[in-house]
Design an enzyme around this catalytic site. Sequence first.
Site, PDB file in Angstrom:
ATOM      1  CG  ASP A 174      -7.200   3.249  -0.620  1.00  0.00           C
ATOM      2  OD1 ASP A 174      -7.682   2.110  -0.565  1.00  0.00           O
ATOM      3  OD2 ASP A 174      -7.206   4.013   0.376  1.00  0.00           O
TER       4      ASP A 174
ATOM      5  CE  LYS B 191      -4.503   0.869   0.446  1.00  0.00           C
ATOM      6  NZ  LYS B 191      -5.684   0.007   0.206  1.00  0.00           N
TER       7      LYS B 191
HETATM    8  O1  2IT Z   1      -8.108  -1.574  -0.460  1.00  0.00           O
HETATM    9  C1  2IT Z   1      -8.030  -2.090  -1.604  1.00  0.00           C
HETATM   10  O2  2IT Z   1      -8.214  -3.292  -1.780  1.00  0.00           O
HETATM   11  C2  2IT Z   1      -7.720  -1.214  -2.731  1.00  0.00           C
HETATM   12  N1  2IT Z   1      -7.538  -0.029  -2.509  1.00  0.00           N
HETATM   13  C3  2IT Z   1      -7.590  -1.755  -4.107  1.00  0.00           C
HETATM   14  C4  2IT Z   1      -6.222  -2.264  -4.363  1.00  0.00           C
HETATM   15  C5  2IT Z   1      -5.941  -2.690  -5.787  1.00  0.00           C
HETATM   16  O3  2IT Z   1      -4.771  -3.023  -6.030  1.00  0.00           O
HETATM   17  O4  2IT Z   1      -6.842  -2.687  -6.633  1.00  0.00           O
END
Ligand code: 2IT
Length: 449
Positions: free
Chosen positions: A168, A128
């Site tokens: 996100d 992340k």
């Molecule tokens: O919290 C999550 O699963 C997302 N923000 C999506 C992450 C993604 O790689 O699509």
Amino acid sequence: MNIENYLSDFIAAQHQKDPAQKVFHQAVEEVVNTLKPVLERKDVYIKEKILERMVEPERIIIFRVPWADDKGEIHVNRGFRVQFNSALGPYKGGIRFHSSVTQDSLKFLAFEQTFKNSLTTLPLGGGKGGSDFDTRGKSDGEVMRFCHSFINELYHHIGYHTDIPAGDLGCGPREIGYMFGQYKKLTNDFTGAFTGKKPNWGGSLLRPEATGYGVAYFAQNMLSTRNDSLEGKTAIVSGTGNVGIYAMEKLSQLGAKVVGFMDYDGSIYDPDGINEEKIAFLKQLVFKRRGSLKEYNKTFKHAKFRLGQKTWDIPCDVACPTACENELDEKDAALLLKNGCKCVCEGSNMPCTPSAIYAFQQAGILYSPGKASNAGGVAVSGLEMTQNSMRIYWTREEVDQYLKRIMNSIHNSCLSHAEEYGLKGNYMAGANIAGFIKVADSMLDQGLV
Ligand code: 2IT
């Protein structure tokens, strides 16, 4: 060995190491507290220090993000990428742009993502990233300059076999576009190094809808275990971002009546329930104009705007928290239970506090953690990567079939793991156990790295 002592010593040691990282500890404790029956059966996880290794991110990159606003004034934000675990595949997870972003919040999100991605059945590690940059109130030009500057550093550390960011909070197709453009410029490579792209330049159809649709599919699956369905149910969805709006859309397509939702400014109570026209209005308002829900009841007169108020006092059968972490506390949980709520299906990451979850579990209602019920988004990101590698596009229907299959599989995996370890019907334990075992076994296979 006494497992309970091992786990409490483990948690205490974590707190000592990083006393300020409150949400990260909350996420770790939620997982660790459900793993006792697993560790009892397989002590190699303890001997090989799997938990100790799993809570330490493989790498954290922290960097300066300088940019100039429209008046020429210079600003400096802090950029992060937490590359948490690559046992199952390249790091995968979103980018959050919000003033609340800290190393603590991104460690929590990357840790959750590792388990969520493990549940999707796809080959995805966990990561992340983000910055304490607020996109609200910024011009397109300012957002573009910020995103370019962010990528000027991050491009060294990502790539389609290494780490694949996505969106996100505060980071949607506009931001992904600017970041992808700069990544391509610097690397001279058109690859699927990001997901959440627009479909005209590599994005998957249904990726915008996927998280919200997946939440509704998961709620339907949960209700079906009690011979029930969404048909005729009253529902509340808290956030009105990407997840919330598409969750509302699919919930109502599946027969539920969505009567409440909220944003930064307050909440809407709409006793008539939303419909196609209202969803279209919300998409325009939120995605195109980035406006406030204050405008909703000017157009839809029966609805009431409640300044600064949450949604959880509105009676409902199904509640889908889709805003930010810890938005739903024990007082909100008590209101939901008092009003007869039967099912809480998390659409965002860790929206319910531990005491709210405890209240739901004590009351015996259906409760699912976000890492299971909101995994549809990252799952379709995984499908976007597949389509990019194959250099083809699937139709909406094809992607939707995959999404439904994956949400079913996550649902069944939660239930079967919970039952196997003596915790029948406990989706939280089932999700943690299933997510953990796959990552832990892969780490064992790959040795001490
Ligand atoms: O919290 C999550 O699963 C997302 N923000 C999506 C992450 C993604 O790689 O699509």
